[in-house]
Design an enzyme around this catalytic site. Structure first.
Site, PDB file in Angstrom:
ATOM      1  N   HIS A 173     112.451  48.212 -13.482  1.00 48.96           N
ATOM      2  CA  HIS A 173     112.043  48.563 -12.124  1.00 48.96           C
ATOM      3  C   HIS A 173     112.420  50.008 -11.793  1.00 48.96           C
ATOM      4  CE1 HIS A 173     112.514  47.952  -7.548  1.00 48.96           C
ATOM      5  NE2 HIS A 173     111.226  47.918  -7.818  1.00 48.96           N
ATOM      6  N   ARG A 174     111.424  50.834 -11.541  1.00 44.48           N
ATOM      7  CA  ARG A 174     111.623  52.272 -11.301  1.00 44.48           C
ATOM      8  C   ARG A 174     112.470  52.864 -12.446  1.00 44.48           C
ATOM      9  NH1 ARG A 174     113.535  51.522  -4.950  1.00 44.48           N
ATOM     10  NH2 ARG A 174     112.122  49.785  -4.527  1.00 44.48           N
ATOM     11  N   GLU A 196     108.117  50.189 -14.771  1.00 46.33           N
ATOM     12  CA  GLU A 196     107.432  50.103 -13.478  1.00 46.33           C
ATOM     13  C   GLU A 196     107.691  51.382 -12.701  1.00 46.33           C
ATOM     14  OE1 GLU A 196     107.012  49.114  -9.098  1.00 46.33           O
ATOM     15  OE2 GLU A 196     108.781  49.839 -10.129  1.00 46.33           O
ATOM     16  N   ASP A 206     106.266  53.975  -9.078  1.00 48.40           N
ATOM     17  CA  ASP A 206     105.500  54.067  -7.835  1.00 48.40           C
ATOM     18  C   ASP A 206     104.830  55.436  -7.779  1.00 48.40           C
ATOM     19  OD1 ASP A 206     106.772  51.595  -6.485  1.00 48.40           O
ATOM     20  OD2 ASP A 206     108.490  52.795  -7.138  1.00 48.40           O
ATOM     21  N   HIS A 229     109.228  56.373  -4.817  1.00 49.55           N
ATOM     22  CA  HIS A 229     109.036  55.090  -4.128  1.00 49.55           C
ATOM     23  C   HIS A 229     108.728  55.226  -2.635  1.00 49.55           C
ATOM     24  CE1 HIS A 229     110.263  51.421  -1.976  1.00 49.55           C
ATOM     25  NE2 HIS A 229     109.688  50.822  -3.003  1.00 49.55           N
ATOM     26  N   GLU A 233     102.418  51.220  -9.790  1.00 54.53           N
ATOM     27  CA  GLU A 233     102.163  50.760  -8.413  1.00 54.53           C
ATOM     28  C   GLU A 233     101.582  51.892  -7.565  1.00 54.53           C
ATOM     29  OE1 GLU A 233     105.402  48.929  -6.211  1.00 54.53           O
ATOM     30  OE2 GLU A 233     104.173  48.938  -4.380  1.00 54.53           O
ATOM     31  N   LYS A 264     101.547  53.158  -4.325  1.00 61.53           N
ATOM     32  CA  LYS A 264     102.432  52.923  -3.183  1.00 61.53           C
ATOM     33  C   LYS A 264     101.840  53.538  -1.933  1.00 61.53           C
ATOM     34  CE  LYS A 264     106.199  51.198  -3.069  1.00 61.53           C
ATOM     35  NZ  LYS A 264     106.314  49.738  -2.849  1.00 61.53           N
ATOM     36  N   ASP A 293     115.982  45.710 -11.935  1.00 60.36           N
ATOM     37  CA  ASP A 293     116.771  46.946 -11.852  1.00 60.36           C
ATOM     38  C   ASP A 293     117.754  47.024 -13.013  1.00 60.36           C
ATOM     39  OD1 ASP A 293     115.613  47.711  -9.493  1.00 60.36           O
ATOM     40  OD2 ASP A 293     117.269  47.104  -8.209  1.00 60.36           O
TER      41      ASP A 293
HETATM   42  O1  G3P Z   1     107.003  45.667  -9.097  1.00 59.44           O
HETATM   43  C1  G3P Z   1     106.983  45.321  -7.763  1.00 59.44           C
HETATM   44  C2  G3P Z   1     107.954  46.059  -6.912  1.00 59.44           C
HETATM   45  O2  G3P Z   1     108.220  47.312  -7.413  1.00 59.44           O
HETATM   46  C3  G3P Z   1     107.417  46.154  -5.507  1.00 59.44           C
HETATM   47  O3  G3P Z   1     108.394  46.510  -4.616  1.00 59.44           O
HETATM   48  O4  G3P Z   1     109.393  48.088  -3.027  1.00 59.44           O
HETATM   49  O5  G3P Z   1     110.258  47.966  -5.324  1.00 59.44           O
HETATM   50  O6  G3P Z   1     108.057  48.985  -4.908  1.00 59.44           O
HETATM   51  P1  G3P Z   1     109.050  47.958  -4.482  1.00 59.44           P
HETATM   52 CA    CA Z   2     107.297  49.453  -7.045  1.00 58.00          CA
END
Ligand code: G3P
Ligand code: CA
Length: 269
Positions: free
Chosen positions: A36-37, A63, A65, A78, A137, A139, A264
């Site tokens: 995640h990120r 992943e 944004d 993000h 993503e 965003k 994460d």
């Molecule tokens: O992969 C989904 C997740 O990243 C969506 O939520 O706020 O972390 O971008 P967020």
């Molecule tokens: Ca995301």
């Protein structure tokens, strides 16, 4: 005679359920591991330090944004402002790429990350598209007119849209943006992100409507239960669950036959 028919029907139903159960188990898969990120639990999110850490921890996908600057450049960040994760202030859409690139995106997390930059989408693709899967993503795309076209162009430029390079998924909470993207690059699988909207459940009407453009329905972990996963899969979608932050989340998700987990802390599973 009536009893014999009833017993026969019961045997057929039980056998059917048993066979279905066995098939389901044999189809059980290992979910793909998605950072995640990057590895946002260990490094400043959406930076090269974070992506490299995630790869070191053995992720299958990164992943990120994507947002757009005032001068129309795609950047990996993000929030719609730079306030939380840099030493600057302001909305991404009001800052030029030059202004964005002058910011420190590492110190807020820990002084040892001082000097980390907000990557451009192009830099990100140049380094990572050939080494790992990508979960991209869009965003807040409603803030950025035609962002879908720009993202599609970057992927096409590198030949990342063709069927053989099936390691990219594009996701968003914004259905209209996803439809536009699907229209531009139908070969890239689309994921619909779902979070708690106050509505108790994702309606069947919604699930049916996603099927014209999406391959994944990706709910927030707090929404997940057996029934939801079954309904998503029954409608023919794959599913990626987000965001794992605790070991207990991993335990919960192990009960389900899901396609991917976003975390994460990608070393938790
Ligand atoms: O992969 C989904 C997740 O990243 C969506 O939520 O706020 O972390 O971008 P967020
Ligand atoms: Ca995301």
């Amino acid at each position: 005679m009536k009893n014999v028919v009833t017993i026969f029907m019961l045997i057929v139903m039980v056998s059917f359920r048993l066979i279905k159960g066995l098939t389901r188990n044999s189809e059980r898969q290992i979910p793909i591991k998605i950072g995640h990120r990057g590895a946002a639990g260990y490094c400043p999110e959406n930076t090269f330090a974070s992506f490299n850490k995630a790869l070191e921890l053995g992720v299958d996908y990164l992943e990120i944004d994507i947002q757009m600057t005032k001068d129309g450049e795609l950047v990996v960040l993000h929030d719609p402002t730079v306030n939380r994760t840099t030493n600057g202030k302001g909305k991404v859409k009001d800052l030029t790429l030059k202004e964005i690139q002058a910011l420190d995106a590492g110190s807020w997390f820990h002084p040892k990350f001082k000097g980390e930059k907000i990557p451009t989408f192009s830099e990100f693709l140049d380094v990572y598209a050939s080494v790992t899967g990508l979960l991209l993503e869009l965003k807040k795309p409603s803030l950025y007119p035609e962002i879908e076209i720009k993202v599609a162009k970057e992927l096409m430029k590198r030949g990342l849209h063709s069927g053989e390079n099936n390691h990219i998924i594009v996701q968003s909470f914004d259905i209209n943006s996803l439809k536009r993207f699907h229209h531009l690059l139908p070969s890239i699988p689309i994921g619909v992100l779902i979070k708690n909207t106050g509505v108790k459940r994702i309606s069947t009407k919604d699930l049916n409507s996603f099927s014209s453009f999406a391959s994944y329905v990706n709910p927030k972990i707090t929404l997940v239960n057996k029934r939801l996963i079954r309904r998503i899969q029954h409608h023919g979608f794959k599913t990626i669950i987000w965001t794992v932050k605790k070991n207990s989340d991993v335990k919960l998700l192990k009960q389900f036959n899901i396609n991917g987990i976003v975390s994460d802390y990608p070393d938790y599973f």
